[in-house]
Design an enzyme around this catalytic site. Structure first.
Site, PDB file in Angstrom:
ATOM      1  N   SER A 127       0.662  -1.286   0.431  1.00 47.16           N
ATOM      2  CA  SER A 127       0.041  -0.298  -0.049  1.00 47.16           C
ATOM      3  C   SER A 127       0.523   1.218   0.304  1.00 47.16           C
ATOM      4  O   SER A 127       1.795   1.480   1.049  1.00 47.16           O
ATOM      5  CB  SER A 127      -1.046   0.154   1.130  1.00 47.16           C
ATOM      6  OG  SER A 127      -1.502   1.613   1.717  1.00 47.16           O
ATOM      7  N   TYR A 149      -2.397   4.710  -4.560  1.00 47.78           N
ATOM      8  CA  TYR A 149      -3.359   6.258  -4.067  1.00 47.78           C
ATOM      9  C   TYR A 149      -3.082   7.528  -4.418  1.00 47.78           C
ATOM     10  O   TYR A 149      -1.613   7.610  -4.657  1.00 47.78           O
ATOM     11  CB  TYR A 149      -3.285   6.959  -2.705  1.00 47.78           C
ATOM     12  CG  TYR A 149      -4.153   5.293  -1.723  1.00 47.78           C
ATOM     13  CD1 TYR A 149      -6.124   5.661  -2.076  1.00 47.78           C
ATOM     14  CD2 TYR A 149      -3.868   5.032  -0.615  1.00 47.78           C
ATOM     15  CE1 TYR A 149      -6.792   4.421  -1.898  1.00 47.78           C
ATOM     16  CE2 TYR A 149      -4.938   4.340  -0.384  1.00 47.78           C
ATOM     17  CZ  TYR A 149      -5.961   4.003  -1.336  1.00 47.78           C
ATOM     18  OH  TYR A 149      -6.962   2.936  -0.129  1.00 47.78           O
ATOM     19  N   THR A 175      -5.463   2.472  -6.765  1.00 49.44           N
ATOM     20  CA  THR A 175      -6.790   2.774  -6.059  1.00 49.44           C
ATOM     21  C   THR A 175      -7.867   3.960  -6.724  1.00 49.44           C
ATOM     22  O   THR A 175      -7.661   5.021  -5.974  1.00 49.44           O
ATOM     23  CB  THR A 175      -6.678   2.376  -4.843  1.00 49.44           C
ATOM     24  OG1 THR A 175      -5.503   0.864  -4.788  1.00 49.44           O
ATOM     25  CG2 THR A 175      -8.012   1.532  -3.903  1.00 49.44           C
ATOM     26  N   LYS A 257      -7.784  -0.467  -9.582  1.00 47.32           N
ATOM     27  CA  LYS A 257      -8.268  -1.493  -8.184  1.00 47.32           C
ATOM     28  C   LYS A 257      -9.782  -0.857  -8.139  1.00 47.32           C
ATOM     29  O   LYS A 257      -9.895   0.562  -8.033  1.00 47.32           O
ATOM     30  CB  LYS A 257      -7.501  -1.597  -7.275  1.00 47.32           C
ATOM     31  CG  LYS A 257      -8.611  -2.517  -6.192  1.00 47.32           C
ATOM     32  CD  LYS A 257      -6.676  -1.939  -5.042  1.00 47.32           C
ATOM     33  CE  LYS A 257      -7.850  -3.193  -3.795  1.00 47.32           C
ATOM     34  NZ  LYS A 257      -8.209  -2.611  -3.197  1.00 47.32           N
ATOM     35  N   HIS A 281     -13.272  -2.401  -2.298  1.00 43.17           N
ATOM     36  CA  HIS A 281     -12.913  -2.525  -1.147  1.00 43.17           C
ATOM     37  C   HIS A 281     -13.531  -3.135   0.157  1.00 43.17           C
ATOM     38  O   HIS A 281     -12.907  -2.522   0.938  1.00 43.17           O
ATOM     39  CB  HIS A 281     -12.643  -0.803  -0.679  1.00 43.17           C
ATOM     40  CG  HIS A 281     -11.095  -0.140  -0.191  1.00 43.17           C
ATOM     41  ND1 HIS A 281     -10.515   0.455  -1.389  1.00 43.17           N
ATOM     42  CD2 HIS A 281     -11.212  -0.076   0.612  1.00 43.17           C
ATOM     43  CE1 HIS A 281      -9.475   0.893  -0.320  1.00 43.17           C
ATOM     44  NE2 HIS A 281      -9.732   1.130   0.701  1.00 43.17           N
TER      45      HIS A 281
HETATM   46  C1  LIG Z   1      -7.390  -2.481   7.114  1.00 43.99           C
HETATM   47  C2  LIG Z   1      -7.977  -2.610   5.814  1.00 43.99           C
HETATM   48  C3  LIG Z   1      -6.847  -1.604   5.140  1.00 43.99           C
HETATM   49  C4  LIG Z   1      -6.501  -1.398   3.182  1.00 43.99           C
HETATM   50  N1  LIG Z   1      -5.891  -0.491   3.184  1.00 43.99           N
HETATM   51  C5  LIG Z   1      -6.239  -0.087   1.666  1.00 43.99           C
HETATM   52  C6  LIG Z   1      -4.525   0.613   1.495  1.00 43.99           C
HETATM   53  O1  LIG Z   1      -3.503   1.265   1.659  1.00 43.99           O
HETATM   54  N2  LIG Z   1      -5.015   0.247  -0.399  1.00 43.99           N
HETATM   55  C7  LIG Z   1      -5.996  -0.553  -1.153  1.00 43.99           C
HETATM   56  O2  LIG Z   1      -5.795  -0.573  -2.222  1.00 43.99           O
HETATM   57  N3  LIG Z   1      -7.301  -0.749  -0.485  1.00 43.99           N
HETATM   58  C8  LIG Z   1      -6.768  -0.954   0.932  1.00 43.99           C
HETATM   59  N4  LIG Z   1      -7.484  -1.970   1.725  1.00 43.99           N
HETATM   60  C9  LIG Z   1      -8.726  -2.620   0.665  1.00 43.99           C
HETATM   61  C10 LIG Z   1      -8.173  -3.702   0.395  1.00 43.99           C
HETATM   62  O3  LIG Z   1      -6.698  -3.988  -0.928  1.00 43.99           O
HETATM   63  C11 LIG Z   1      -8.847  -4.642  -0.175  1.00 43.99           C
HETATM   64  O4  LIG Z   1      -9.384  -4.753  -1.164  1.00 43.99           O
HETATM   65  C12 LIG Z   1     -10.550  -5.005   0.853  1.00 43.99           C
HETATM   66  O5  LIG Z   1      -9.248  -5.733   2.492  1.00 43.99           O
HETATM   67  C13 LIG Z   1     -10.780  -6.703   0.542  1.00 43.99           C
HETATM   68  O6  LIG Z   1     -11.344  -7.004   1.899  1.00 43.99           O
HETATM   69  P1  LIG Z   1     -11.717  -8.403   2.307  1.00 43.99           P
HETATM   70  O7  LIG Z   1     -10.741  -8.072   3.243  1.00 43.99           O
HETATM   71  O8  LIG Z   1     -12.580  -8.204   3.028  1.00 43.99           O
HETATM   72  O9  LIG Z   1     -11.392  -9.123   1.686  1.00 43.99           O
HETATM   73  C14 LIG Z   1      -8.053  -1.932   2.887  1.00 43.99           C
HETATM   74  C15 LIG Z   1      -9.109  -2.431   4.026  1.00 43.99           C
HETATM   75  C16 LIG Z   1      -8.737  -2.932   5.078  1.00 43.99           C
HETATM   76  C17 LIG Z   1      -9.355  -4.089   5.752  1.00 43.99           C
HETATM   77  O1  LIG Z   2      -9.130   1.946   5.346  1.00 43.96           O
HETATM   78  C1  LIG Z   2      -8.962   2.145   4.313  1.00 43.96           C
HETATM   79  O2  LIG Z   2      -9.642   0.544   3.422  1.00 43.96           O
HETATM   80  C2  LIG Z   2      -7.868   2.304   3.422  1.00 43.96           C
HETATM   81  O3  LIG Z   2      -7.551   2.052   2.389  1.00 43.96           O
HETATM   82  C3  LIG Z   2      -7.160   3.401   3.582  1.00 43.96           C
HETATM   83  C4  LIG Z   2      -6.900   4.396   2.638  1.00 43.96           C
HETATM   84  C5  LIG Z   2      -5.941   5.551   3.550  1.00 43.96           C
HETATM   85  C6  LIG Z   2      -5.129   5.114   4.080  1.00 43.96           C
HETATM   86  C7  LIG Z   2      -4.426   3.627   4.899  1.00 43.96           C
HETATM   87  C8  LIG Z   2      -5.634   3.012   4.422  1.00 43.96           C
END
Ligand SMILES: Cc1cc2nc3c(=O)[nH]c(=O)nc-3n(C[C@H](O)[C@H](O)[C@H](O)COP(=O)(O)O)c2cc1C
Ligand SMILES: O=C(O)C(=O)c1ccccc1
Length: 384
Positions: A127, A149, A175, A257, A281
Site C-alpha cells: 500500500s 493512492y 486504487t 483497483k 474495497h
Molecule cells: C485495514 C484495511 C486497510 C486497507 N488499506 C488499503 C490500502 O491502503 N489500499 C488499497 O488499495 N486498499 C486497501 N484496503 C482494501 C483491500 O485492499 C481490499 O480491497 C479489501 O480488504 C478486500 O476485502 P476483504 O478484506 O473483506 O476481503 C484496505 C482494507 C483494510 C481492511
Molecule cells: O482504510 C482503508 O480502507 C484504506 O484504504 C486506507 C486509506 C488510506 C490510508 C490507509 C488505508
C-alpha cells in the site's frame, strides 16, 4: 500430490506431540478471534466498514449464492496451483491485498507480512499508506506489486512511481475507490484514525518531492506534515483522460483497483490498462453497494479476453477462491484474514493464515476433480 496440502499433514502430525496450530484454521472465525486479542481502535479499523456494514454482508452473501459441483474419478492426485498473472509467476492465484497502516496491529507491520509471503513465494501488493517505506519492505519481500493512492501533485506521484520501480515492484495497482474515506461508524465512534498519529505515512515522509513541499521537516512539525499528507491523498480531481500520465511514469503493467461496473471495466481496457481488480474495497467505502462477486461474471465476460481480471472483497476460504476463478477471475487478493494473522502472530501468524488458505484451496481443487487453475471454469459452479 498438491504442493500446498502438506500443511494439513503437518498439523495432524504435530498433534501427536500434543501441539495444535497457533490459532484457528477457520478463516471465517478470524475476525472473532481478533476481536478478543486486538486493541479496540485497531480492531475497529481493520474489521469495520462503511455505514451499516451492508456491503460487507453482501460480499459474503454473494459467495454463498454460488455452489460448487464436484466431479469424481478425475485423477486429481497430482495437482499444481501455479499460475502467472501480468508476468508475475505465483505459486497460487492469490496475492496479498494492499492494506495500509499494518503497524497498528503488529509493530513489524508490512515487514512481517512481506517475509511471510516471501517464504511461500506469494506476491504482496504494498500500500501507498504502508507503515514502513517501500524500499525497506522491498528488502524483506519476494515478488511485489505497488498500490498507488494517486496523489494530487504530479511531482509526488512521479517520485513515488520512480522509487517503486527502482525498488523492484513489478506491477502498479491504482486504487480508484478511496479518494476520501467513507462514513465509518466503528472508527468515528472511537475517534480513531491512524494517519493523524503519523502511522501509514512512511512513504510520503521519506519522499523528496513530498518533503520539498514542507516548510519544516516532519520531525519538527508533525502536524503540518500530516495535514499535507491528508490533502495530497484526498479529493477526486482525476478522470479517465489522466491515465496517460501514469503510463508515462510507469513502464510496467498497470491495474485499476475498485472497478464494479462493466462499463468502467471497458473504459479501463479502452484506455490500454493491463488489468482491473473487481472490488468494493471490502465494503469499506460505499454502504449498500452490490456484493463484489455479484458483478464479477458480467465484468469478466466484458473484458476478460482483453485484460487480466483480479478480484477481492470477501475472500476467506479455498472454496471462495475457486468460485472467483470459476466466475472469471485470474487471481484473487486476500485482505483482512492475513491482517488478523499478523496481529495474532506476526510473521508466523501471516504464514499460518496463508498456508491454511493455500492448503484448503489445493485440497478443494483436487476434491472437485481438477488438477490446475486452468481446469477451473464456469462448469465448477451453479447458482444456489
Ligand atoms: C485495514 C484495511 C486497510 C486497507 N488499506 C488499503 C490500502 O491502503 N489500499 C488499497 O488499495 N486498499 C486497501 N484496503 C482494501 C483491500 O485492499 C481490499 O480491497 C479489501 O480488504 C478486500 O476485502 P476483504 O478484506 O473483506 O476481503 C484496505 C482494507 C483494510 C481492511
Ligand atoms: O482504510 C482503508 O480502507 C484504506 O484504504 C486506507 C486509506 C488510506 C490510508 C490507509 C488505508
Amino acid at each position: 500430490m498438491g504442493q500446498h496440502s502438506g500443511y494439513q499433514n503437518e498439523i495432524y502430525l504435530q498433534g501427536l506431540a500434543e501441539k495444535t496450530p497457533p490459532f484457528t484454521t477457520d478463516a471465517t472465525r478470524l475476525e472473532a478471534v481478533a476481536a478478543e486479542a486486538f486493541a479496540p481502535g485497531p480492531f475497529g479499523y481493520v474489521a469495520g466498514g462503511a455505514g451499516s456494514g451492508a456491503t460487507m454482508r453482501a460480499n459474503r452473501d454473494a459467495f454463498d449464492r454460488w455452489r460448487i459441483v464436484p466431479r469424481m474419478l478425475a485423477d486429481a492426485t497430482e495437482r499444481t496451483l501455479d499460475t502467472t498473472v501480468l508476468g508475475t509467476a505465483m505459486p497460487a492465484p492469490v496475492l496479498l491485498a494492499p492494506i495500509g497502516v499494518q503497524s497498528i496491529v503488529h509493530p513489524d507491520g508490512e515487514l512481517a507480512t512481506a517475509r511471510a509471503a516471501k517464504a511461500l513465494g506469494v506476491p504482496i501488493v504494498l500500500s501507498t499508506a504502508s507503515s514502513y517505506a517501500l524500499e525497506e519492505v522491498a528488502e524483506a519481500a519476494g515478488p511485489r506489486w505497488f498500490q498507488l493512492y494517486w496523489p494530487n501533485e504530479p511531482e509526488v506521484c512521479a517520485s513515488l512511481l520512480q522509487r517503486a520501480k527502482r525498488a523492484g515492484y513489478e506491477v502498479l495497482v491504482v486504487t480508484l475507490d478511496t479518494w476520501t474515506l467513507a462514513w465509518r461508524p466503528q472508527d468515528l465512534d472511537q475517534a480513531y484514525l491512524p494517519f493523524l498519529r503519523a502511522t501509514g505515512v512512511a512513504n510520503a515522509f521519506t519522499d523528496p518531492a513530498f518533503l520539498a513541499g514542507l516548510a519544516k521537516s516532519p520531525a519538527d512539525d508533525q502536524a503540518m506534515a500530516v495535514l499535507r499528507w491528508v490533502s495530497l491523498f484526498t479529493g477526486q480531481d482525476k478522470s479517465w483522460d489522466r491515465l496517460p500520465f501514469l503510463r508515462e511514469h510507469w513502464d510496467g503493467p498497470i491495474v485499476l483497483k475498485g472497478i464494479q461496473h462493466p462499463d468502467d471495466a471497458r473504459r479501463a481496457a479502452d484506455a490500454g490498462m493491463d488489468g482491473i481488480v473487481v472490488s468494493n474495497h471490502g465494503g469499506r467505502q460505499v454502504d449498500g453497494a452490490v456484493g463484489a462477486l455479484e458483478m464479477l461474471p458480467e465484468i469478466a465476460s466484458a473484458v476478460g479476453s482483453r485484460m487480466s481480471v483480479l478480484f477481492d472483497s470477501g475472500v476467506r476460504t479455498g472454496a471462495d477462491v475457486l468460485k472467483a476463478l470459476a466466475l472469471g477471475a485470474d487471481a484473487v487478493l486476500l485482505g483482512r484474514p492475513y491482517v488478523y494473522g499478523l496481529g495474532l502472530g506476526g510473521e508466523d501468524g501471516v504464514r499460518h493464515v496463508l498456508r491454511g488458505l493455500l492448503a484448503d484451496l489445493d485440497l478443494t481443487l483436487g476434491l472437485c476433480g481438477r488438477r490446475s487453475v486452468s481446469e477451473v471454469d464456469s462448469s465448477l459452479v451453479r447458482s444456489a
